[in-house]
Design an enzyme around this catalytic site. Structure first.
Site, mmCIF file in Angstrom:
data_model
loop_
_atom_site.group_PDB
_atom_site.id
_atom_site.type_symbol
_atom_site.label_atom_id
_atom_site.label_comp_id
_atom_site.label_asym_id
_atom_site.label_seq_id
_atom_site.Cartn_x
_atom_site.Cartn_y
_atom_site.Cartn_z
ATOM 1 N N LYS A 75 0.852 -1.188 0.000
ATOM 2 C CA LYS A 75 0.000 0.000 0.000
ATOM 3 C C LYS A 75 0.889 1.240 0.000
ATOM 4 O O LYS A 75 1.913 1.279 0.706
ATOM 5 C CB LYS A 75 -0.911 -0.020 1.230
ATOM 6 C CG LYS A 75 -1.920 1.115 1.267
ATOM 7 C CD LYS A 75 -2.898 0.953 2.420
ATOM 8 C CE LYS A 75 -3.920 2.069 2.453
ATOM 9 N NZ LYS A 75 -4.941 1.883 3.481
ATOM 10 N N SER A 152 -9.663 1.844 2.303
ATOM 11 C CA SER A 152 -8.769 2.598 1.460
ATOM 12 C C SER A 152 -7.689 1.750 0.790
ATOM 13 O O SER A 152 -7.019 2.250 -0.111
ATOM 14 C CB SER A 152 -8.103 3.709 2.267
ATOM 15 O OG SER A 152 -7.350 3.187 3.339
ATOM 16 N N SER A 177 -9.925 -0.441 6.560
ATOM 17 C CA SER A 177 -9.361 -0.388 5.208
ATOM 18 C C SER A 177 -8.683 -1.654 4.716
ATOM 19 O O SER A 177 -8.203 -1.674 3.587
ATOM 20 C CB SER A 177 -8.358 0.751 5.119
ATOM 21 O OG SER A 177 -9.059 1.937 4.931
#
Ligand code: GLN
Length: 475
Positions: A75, A152, A177
């Site tokens: 990420k 996210s 997330s």
């Protein structure tokens, strides 16, 4: 995955050739779905070449490398040395960290190859990965490009679904997330106990809530990455100094005497088709002897969202204060007094949701309002933890849907107000507020859309999640 690692180890698959192929595949995937902010081609090839040399020379350490040749996507908010790491924000464009986050160091030591930085909502601010920073692309759902990947960690989840090469993703969760995008993309995602995995080198959203964790198409892969990256870190004072289980040993481990609570309140306002799929998941657990009971978890469902959004935005607003174009963040032409300069840099480079959260968080912790909002939220947080703890005296795990909705269309997201957007996190914020480990397991489809079931366990009981979740792991 184990088979693949063995082949790499025995040089039956050429690791450099394999890496070349994967990079090309990632470029194709990215054109279609926007899962990467950066494909770290140079780093991946450099790592592959170094490993290749060691494999050829029969280096004695090769046999200990648990992730040998496995592609690990990261990420964007997790720092990778010399690779642009922006947390999806324009304000960090061009930032190439001089160091690796602890989790990256561990992945590299284990022979994992860093393939790139995946798309996310700016600093993690969102549930559908549409709040990307200015100039970034929005990732698309692997099953329907008109729909969201969830967020996210949307890029991480989408890539986990479509990658045909052995791959595991590193994601991050503050309020859901990891599990929520995993649910939207039909993969496993495990958010660990707060402090189980080091946050050193993670670009902060809200320090008391952030956790790094793995996502993958198989739970076996998720467990493997979890056991590689967990543990105490002297660089990170909130990490827990307790032994780490061999999580992979809990895959398909026989279940004896387990009791699970089904959270009644979580089924009140949800799509009936989701309800049905979760019930089928529960039936599957019952078939292997898990006892289930309906339970009531009032406080977390009723006050979890408000508590979370006060705490998360308060912490976020202080974390973002440092990006003012001097020491941190992009710089601009030095003009005007410092106030004018900082304002310009921040106005030009933060996206609208980041600005909203700065304003909300600043308000919640302002003198005069602090007691009414921030301090109150910290008190309710303690009560939420207490209510969960009481439940875990009787139950091994708790179950709810991961999301109250199916993967949502982009055209529908546009119609949501910010508050409606936040309300979609109803199922996931409370385990995060309480620092509890939780896992998304895919339990089937409604039409083309995957449905995820959320299993939450007591602190440091990740192994129970793996044991229960492996019932749903077909790989
Ligand atoms: N959707 C939540 C938020 O917007 C959670 C995001 C996250 O876990 N990073 O804050």
């Amino acid at each position: 995955m184990q088979e693949f690692i063995k082949k790499i180890r025995n040089n039956e698959i050429d690791i450099v050739e394999h890496t070349h192929k994967v990079i090309n595949e990632c470029k194709k995937i990215n054109k279609e779905y926007n899962y990467f902010n950066v494909i770290s081609e140079d780093l991946a090839l450099q790592q592959a070449k170094e490993l290749h040399k060691k494999i050829k020379n029969n280096d004695k350490n090769i046999k200990n490398k648990k992730l040998l040749g496995v592609m690990v996507s990261v990420k964007d908010g997790i720092c990778v040395k010399n690779v642009e790491s922006t947390a999806g924000s324009k304000i960090l464009r061009g930032y190439k960290p001089l160091f690796d986050a602890t989790v990256i160091k561990k992945v590299k030591d284990a022979g994992g190859i860093i393939i790139g930085k995946t798309s996310q909502d700016e600093f993690g601010f969102g549930s559908f990965n549409v709040n990307v920073g200015l100039g970034f692309e929005i990732p698309k759902n692997p099953f329907d490009k008109q729909r969201s990947c969830g967020g996210s960690s949307g890029g991480a989840a989408g890539l986990s679904q479509v990658a045909e090469f052995p791959h595991i993703a590193l994601g991050e969760s503050t309020g859901g997330s990891i599990v929520e995008p995993a649910s939207f993309c039909g993969v496993f995602g495990l958010c660990p106990t707060y402090g189980r995995i080091s946050r050193y080198g993670l670009i902060d959203y809200a320090n008391s809530l952030d956790k790094v964790g793995p996502l993958g198409k198989s739970l076996q892969a998720v467990a493997l990455l979890l056991e590689t990256i967990s543990g105490f870190d002297r660089n990170e004072s909130t990490t827990i100094n307790k032994p780490i289980d061999n999580y992979t040993d809990f895959i398909n481990k026989k279940i004896k005497n387990m009791k699970i609570g089904i959270i009644k309140e979580a089924f009140v306002d949800i799509d009936k088709k989701i309800d049905k799929k979760i019930n089928e998941g529960v039936d599957k657990l019952e078939e292997i002897g898990v006892k289930t009971e309906e339970i009531s978890l009032k406080l977390p469902i009723k006050h979890g969202l408000a508590t979370y959004y006060i705490l998360a935005t308060s912490e976020a607003s202080t974390n973002l204060a440092k990006y003012c174009g001097m020491r941190y963040g992009v710089s601009d032409k030095l003009e005007g007094n410092f106030n004018e300069y900082f304002t310009k840099v921040r106005s030009d480079n933060f996206g609208p949701e980041a600005k909203r959260r700065i304003i909300l968080g600043t308000f919640a912790r302002m003198s005069g309002y602090r007691d009414a909002y921030y301090i109150k939220a910290t008190k309710i947080r303690t009560k939420i933890v207490d209510e969960y703890k009481k439940m875990f005296k009787k139950y091994d795990a708790l179950i709810s849907p991961t999301s109250p909705i199916l993967p949502i269309k982009f055209s529908e997201i546009e119609k949501l107000s910010p508050l409606q957007h936040y309300m979609m996190d109803i199922m996931t914020v409370s385990p995060n507020v309480a620092g509890l480990p939780h896992l998304n397991v895919p339990v089937g489809f409604v039409g083309k859309s995957p449905v995820g079931m959320l299993i939450t366990a007591d602190h440091l009981e990740e192994s129970k999640l793996i044991q229960l979740g492996s019932v749903f792991d077909s790989q």
